[in-house]
Enzyme design. Structure first.
Site, short mmCIF file in Angstrom:
data_model
loop_
_atom_site.label_atom_id
_atom_site.label_comp_id
_atom_site.label_asym_id
_atom_site.label_seq_id
_atom_site.Cartn_x
_atom_site.Cartn_y
_atom_site.Cartn_z
N GLU A 147 -5.57 -25.49 -30.21
CA GLU A 147 -5.71 -23.91 -30.82
C GLU A 147 -5.85 -23.83 -31.98
O GLU A 147 -6.33 -23.58 -33.14
CB GLU A 147 -5.04 -23.31 -29.70
N SER B 148 15.43 8.72 27.03
CA SER B 148 16.94 9.05 28.02
C SER B 148 17.45 9.11 26.18
O SER B 148 18.88 8.67 25.91
CB SER B 148 16.88 8.35 28.96
#
Length: 819
Positions: A91, A464
């Site tokens: 770059e 239960s």
């Protein structure tokens, strides 16, 4: 006379001077016009990079990531030197020498524009790219380019080169939702940036120019050309030597897609935490890099996930094989079907390629072929007929399978075994009874299969499993463990019912006069109904409210005794926490703390916490009819902005209120321990601990199977059932379907934990009673058993009727086996 050449030269000089002057005027005018409109470079130091929301376990294992942009910011010191060289080569090779603008690059770009009429290269330096990515648009215009130059010059004046490079490395788009080099390393290679080799670093350095065109996943050939060009540039610029270049340029393209990968499989936890943080701060959570730390422990969560999946697979296998998921696919359809069929709960799809009498040759999604032998799930295989019926064992694999069938297989130590995706579902919720922290949570077989969290969203009848809450209220209102209640048939007439209600025990039998302790650990339905009728509905509802149940939502009839009201597993687990901690009310919570991207704590939970002996309030019992007002541990003022959230000052956590008298809590705990020692939870004896207690639960059908149990260290509820409320099948009770899951999890949860036996509180006495009538007897009564009572509830002495009272074996009679 002036020479003509001098005249021409003077004219050219004058024209150039005019042009330069005009250029300076234009440039100056643009600068004066644009400069005031440019953003402050100083804001770059404080800018917030869009970073996803991350959810962690208590021990910092990543379990969830949410947000459109994948980004993991790194510091300059964390950027590999080889990547910096690759980036500069690709770059901006003069980055460390220019002042933000590369004049040669700009002239080259201008020349290309003049000769071709197109913008081929922008001539942008890394600094200019930072200016564009942080402040400007990507639209290619002269004004934008001029702004870019001005900003670049300002950036170079106020930031160091390394700061600029760090901003670039963390901001730049790398394709596939990856922003920044660390995210790119994880997306393309499944590694951290500092774990990549030179060829891989050069590949990533080539992405910013064109993330789609040079993407190693979408365009591997173009990406390879770009990578090798960068490596050549690195060699030319003397960043690497010839041997390093040669080695790297010969590396193959190894990039493959690595989606988000968690360190801990807890998707139900991650989703629940995500919803909580969104309620706290809104959608900014997806972009501002919040880190949410939950109360979940990774080891316990892994165990819970495995226990739920193994338990469901075991249940499913007991009821027979339903056959292949797809039948006789054509060969050209095989790979497509395998790709479209996800692996769920460790059950991988496979295609039957060949069927022999006692084996199957199958193809897996990775195109590997393997053989399923007779002893790997085929031997003893029975076809599913109904929830209560299976076929005889098959004698040949050819009875069920044909070529092209899509089936499920599961990997074991000795190879792949035949499997089947369960249709039933399960849930597990585990809490710390001291403060309600959720230590593990599994909301179903697999989150990919169903996002419905059955821990918090599925309201099912507990059966239960609900009885201990009723019995606790009974013990506070005149009943004792020795109270005798008749286990006999009862019929209820109700104009609202189509017929008479004739409740019965699970066994279908009636056992006559029974002590309350036995009635609970043997789960006698009719006795529970008689106890509730004796208490009265209003008294019972008042007692249930303190456990967190809303009386307005509970049935106002005797079916309440059998757990007919639908509740979530988390609600049941929270209620059982009060039995585990000795009678205190806690609230479940998941989010322990929230941090911003810098690690600053924005929120810390302040849950109700058991503090024995901390003060008068901590030891007194909250009246059953008094509502408990407490601020939710995760409440935040949602009207304030995100920036206004301030971490709470470090204060002692609020005391959990006592909701059960200490003596009553001790008694109900001893009865629930008997459920394990000699009742419906006896399978839990395999844990070989004396400090565990709990209760099974099974609804009519049966359709729901439950087990809730605890030690002083942890309380856990497990549930098994069908989302469509279908029958579970014969002999599928809480003790056979849900309890095995609980046991598998608690093996891990209690490993290495000391056994803590709760001390007997003051005001508790132990007395000898006649097990036949529950009355106190003297030492001469050889058939007597010991029972515990609140001192004011000790039963009266039995009358002596002769020598019969002194005969018989000593000790508590063994209860009959129900399962």
């Amino acid at each position: 006379m002036t020479h003509p050449i001098l005249k021409i030269t003077s004219l050219l000089i004058w024209l150039l001077a005019c042009a330069a002057g005009g250029g300076l005027v234009v440039t100056g005018s643009l600068y004066l016009y644009l400069s005031p409109k440019l953003p402050s470079v100083e804001s770059l130091r404080e800018i917030k990079l869009q970073t996803p929301l991350r959810i962690y376990s208590q021990d910092s294992q990543l379990i969830g990531e949410f947000g459109e942009m994948r980004r993991n910011p790194v510091t300059f010191d964390e950027i590999p030197v080889s990547y910096i060289y690759a980036l500069l080569s690709a770059e901006d090779d003069s980055f460390y020498t220019h002042s933000g603008v590369d004049i040669k690059g700009l002239l080259r770009a201008a020349s290309q524009l003049m000769t071709s009429g197109e913008i081929k290269t922008g001539g942008s330096t890394i600094t200019m790219q930072v200016a564009r990515n942080f402040f400007l648009t990507h639209k290619q215009t002269f004004t934008r380019k001029f702004n870019e130059i001005l900003l670049a010059l300002r950036i170079e004046d106020e930031l160091t080169k390394n700061e600029i490079l760090t901003l670039y490395a963390n901001k730049i788009y790398q394709g596939n939702r990856a922003y920044g080099i660390e995210a790119a390393a994880q997306v393309y290679y499944g590694k951290h940036i500092n774990e990549l080799n030179l060829a891989q670093l050069a590949m990533i350095a080539g992405l910013p120019k064109a993330p789609s065109a040079y993407n190693p996943l979408a365009n591997p050939n173009r990406a390879l050309i770009r990578r090798n060009w960068i490596l050549k540039r690195m060699f030319t610029l003397d960043y690497i030597d010839e041997d390093t270049y040669t080695s790297a340029v010969n590396e193959p393209v190894t990039a493959t897609y690595h989606g988000y990968t968690s360190q801990l499989d807890a998707p139900y936890v991650a989703e629940m935490a995500r919803l909580e943080i969104i309620d706290m701060v809104g959608t900014a959570a997806y972009t501002d890099g919040y880190r949410v730390y939950t109360t979940v422990e990774s080891k316990l969560q892994q165990s819970a996930q495995k226990a739920v999946q193994d338990g469901l697979i075991a249940y499913d296998s007991r009821h027979g094989y339903r056959g292949p998921e797809k039948r006789q696919l054509k060969e050209e359809q095989w790979m497509g079907a395998l790709r479209e069929t996800p692996t769920l709960g460790g059950l991988s799809p496979a295609i039957v390629m060949q069927v022999k009498e006692q084996s199957l040759l199958v193809q897996l999604p990775n195109e590997e072929q393997t053989e399923i032998l007779w002893n790997q799930g085929l031997e003893g295989l029975r076809k599913f007929n109904s929830p209560n019926s299976r076929s005889a064992p098959i004698k040949s694999a050819q009875e069920i399978f044909t070529v092209g069938d899509l089936i499920r297989v599961q990997q074991h130590e000795d190879g792949w075994h035949l499997g089947q995706l369960p249709k039933a579902q399960a849930a597990l919720a585990a809490l710390d009874p001291e403060n309600g922290a959720i230590k593990a949570m599994v909301g179903g077989f697999d989150f990919q299969q169903s996002h419905f969290n059955r821990v918090t969203q599925a309201e099912r009848q507990p059966g239960s499993n609900f009885k201990p809450f009723i019995y606790t209220t009974a013990l506070e209102n005149g009943f004792t463990p020795a109270s005798i209640i008749n286990d006999a048939p009862v019929v209820f007439e109700d104009d609202l019912l189509e017929s008479s209600w004739r409740p019965e025990n699970d066994s279908g039998k009636f056992y006559g006069p029974t002590r309350l302790r036995q009635a609970l650990y043997l789960s006698r339905n009719l006795i529970s109904i008689r106890i509730l009728r004796a208490l009265g509905i209003n008294q019972a509802l008042s007692g249930l409210e303190r456990f967190g149940f809303d009386p307005s939502q509970l049935p106002h009839d005797l079916s309440l005794a059998l757990g007919s009201h639908a509740v979530t597993p988390l609600k049941i687990a929270t209620g059982y926490a009060s039995f585990a901690n000795g009678g205190y009310r806690v609230e479940p919570f998941l989010v322990e703390r929230v941090e911003d991207s810098e690690g600053n704590i924005l929120f810390h939970a302040a849950p109700l916490t058991v503090c024995r002996g901390c003060g008068k309030e901590g030891n007194s019992v909250i009246p059953a009819d008094e509502k408990i007002q407490s601020e939710s541990p995760t409440d935040l003022d949602t009207n304030v902005g995100v920036d206004q959230i301030v971490a709470p000052a470090k204060l002692p956590p609020p005391e959990a209120p006592r909701i059960i008298d200490e003596r009553t809590a001790f008694i109900i705990d001893s009865i629930l321990k008997d459920v394990v020692r000699k009742g419906t939870g006896r399978k839990a004896l395999v844990l070989k601990r004396d400090d565990i207690a709990g209760k099974t639960g099974t609804t009519n059908g049966p359709r729901d199977a439950w087990f809730s149990g605890y030690s002083t260290h942890i309380v856990t509820t497990t549930w098994v059932g069908f989302d469509e409320n279908q029958l579970l099948g014969r002999n599928e009770y809480g003790g056979s379907a849900a309890l095995p899951i609980w046991i598998d999890f608690m093996k891990t949860a209690l490993a290495g934990k000391p056994q803590i036996i709760r001390p007997q509180p003051e005001g508790i006495v132990m007395g000898r009673i006649d097990p036949e009538n529950g009355l106190s007897v003297g030492p001469e009564h050889r058939n007597a058993i010991f029972e515990i009572f609140r001192k004011e509830d000790v039963p009266p002495m039995a009358e002596r009727h002769g020598p019969g009272n002194t005969q018989g074996a000593a000790g508590d009679p063994r209860p009959e086996d129900l399962f």
